[in-house]
Design an enzyme around this catalytic site. Structure first.
Site, PDB file in Angstrom:
ATOM      1  N   THR A  53      45.378-110.184 -81.453  1.00 16.54           N
ATOM      2  CA  THR A  53      46.651-110.798 -81.868  1.00 16.54           C
ATOM      3  C   THR A  53      47.564-111.112 -80.675  1.00 16.54           C
ATOM      4  O   THR A  53      48.535-111.838 -80.826  1.00 16.54           O
ATOM      5  CB  THR A  53      47.421-109.838 -82.800  1.00 16.54           C
ATOM      6  OG1 THR A  53      47.760-108.668 -82.026  1.00 16.54           O
ATOM      7  CG2 THR A  53      46.589-109.428 -84.003  1.00 16.54           C
ATOM      8  N   ASP A  78      42.371-112.321 -65.834  1.00 17.35           N
ATOM      9  CA  ASP A  78      43.002-111.062 -66.248  1.00 17.35           C
ATOM     10  C   ASP A  78      43.449-110.302 -64.996  1.00 17.35           C
ATOM     11  O   ASP A  78      42.625-109.762 -64.253  1.00 17.35           O
ATOM     12  CB  ASP A  78      42.002-110.237 -67.059  1.00 17.35           C
ATOM     13  CG  ASP A  78      42.660-109.005 -67.677  1.00 17.35           C
ATOM     14  OD1 ASP A  78      43.338-108.253 -66.937  1.00 17.35           O
ATOM     15  OD2 ASP A  78      42.512-108.802 -68.890  1.00 17.35           O
ATOM     16  N   ARG A  82      48.194-105.389 -74.539  1.00 14.85           N
ATOM     17  CA  ARG A  82      48.159-106.444 -75.559  1.00 14.85           C
ATOM     18  C   ARG A  82      46.959-106.224 -76.454  1.00 14.85           C
ATOM     19  O   ARG A  82      45.854-105.979 -75.975  1.00 14.85           O
ATOM     20  CB  ARG A  82      47.990-107.825 -74.899  1.00 14.85           C
ATOM     21  CG  ARG A  82      49.165-108.326 -74.176  1.00 14.85           C
ATOM     22  CD  ARG A  82      49.094-109.831 -73.941  1.00 14.85           C
ATOM     23  NE  ARG A  82      47.799-110.358 -73.527  1.00 14.85           N
ATOM     24  CZ  ARG A  82      47.521-111.652 -73.451  1.00 14.85           C
ATOM     25  NH1 ARG A  82      48.440-112.557 -73.779  1.00 14.85           N
ATOM     26  NH2 ARG A  82      46.346-112.078 -73.037  1.00 14.85           N
ATOM     27  N   ASP A 139      42.401-106.480 -64.701  1.00 16.71           N
ATOM     28  CA  ASP A 139      40.977-106.311 -64.390  1.00 16.71           C
ATOM     29  C   ASP A 139      40.676-106.699 -62.952  1.00 16.71           C
ATOM     30  O   ASP A 139      39.898-106.034 -62.258  1.00 16.71           O
ATOM     31  CB  ASP A 139      40.121-107.153 -65.342  1.00 16.71           C
ATOM     32  CG  ASP A 139      39.978-106.499 -66.709  1.00 16.71           C
ATOM     33  OD1 ASP A 139      40.269-105.292 -66.830  1.00 16.71           O
ATOM     34  OD2 ASP A 139      39.581-107.202 -67.661  1.00 16.71           O
TER      35      ASP A 139
END
Ligand code: PRP
Ligand code: URA
Length: 210
Positions: free
Chosen positions: A108, A201, A104, A204
């Site tokens: 945006t 995330d 991603r 991560d």
């Protein structure tokens, strides 16, 4: 229209709580994502078709059952989806594994495809597309676009995730109405592209890259 189901088995819910905790470290996060993925696969595979078979036991003939439907392909969306593959393979060890790479844009939140490698008979298989997070839905939609472009019928696709945002579920089911969508949780909302409360995330946390 395909179904949307939150998998509320107590073990799934308990384990999800463990990985939501911001103090859960990389090793435990990875292990528990695997465990949840096995449990999700158990639930998601409930409707696999069976056929009758007679088998000789040491004591006589058993009128038994065996799987009769399409063979399975697991398709993780890179990179976080990789964390779910081994847990599903524990249950369906003969499954083939395809990969779809998506990232991603950090500003945006638009997905970008960077890699697609699939089993050559992908259009004949029952496909589990896996990714821990369904946020805006952009990555999942584009990954499934990639499969449909290669001849896969939406009816053969199940999307399996750990945490979904309402916005992502709506977007995915609008773009691909005939797929089934399964999640361990349906959270409150999206904030700046992240699921709230979510688990942060996923990539991560799985790979220790924060
Ligand atoms: C995360 C996640 C999904 C995507 C979900 O991946 O694993 O693929 O975001 O967001 P969306 O529904 O808004 O598209 P990310 O792009 O962070 O890449 P990574 O797996 O490599 O960390
Ligand atoms: N991707 C993640 O890993 N987490 C989110 O909350 C949203 C997208």
């Amino acid at each position: 229209m395909g179904k949307f189901q939150v998998m509320n088995h107590p073990l799934i819910q308990h384990k999800l709580t463990i990985i939501r905790d911001k103090n859960c470290g990389t090793r435990e996060f990875r292990e528990v994502v695997n465990e949840i993925s096995t449990l999700l696969a158990f639930e998601v595979s409930r409707d696999m078709p069976l056929e009758d078979i007679d088998i000789e036991t040491p004591m006589g003939t058993a009128h038994s059952k065996c799987l009769s439907g399409k063979k399975v392909a697991i398709v993780p969306i890179l990179r976080a989806g990789i964390g779910m593959v081994d847990g599903i393979l524990d249950l369906i060890p003969a499954a083939k594994v395809g990969h779809i790479g998506m990232y991603r844009d950090e500003e945006t939140f638009q997905p970008h495809e960077y890699f697609v490698k699939l089993p050559s008979d992908i259009e004949k298989r029952q496909i589990f597309v896996v990714d821990p997070m369904l946020a805006t839905g952009g990555s999942a939609i584009m990954a499934i676009d990639a499969l449909v472009k290669r001849g896969v019928a939406e009816e053969n696709i199940k999307f399996v995730c750990l945490v979904a945002a309402p916005e992502g579920v709506e977007a995915l089911r609008t773009a691909h109405p005939n797929i089934d969508v399964y999640s361990a949780a349906l959270d409150e909302k999206l904030e700046n592209g992240y699921i709230v409360p979510g688990l942060g995330d996923a990539g991560d946390r799985l790979f220790g890259t924060k």
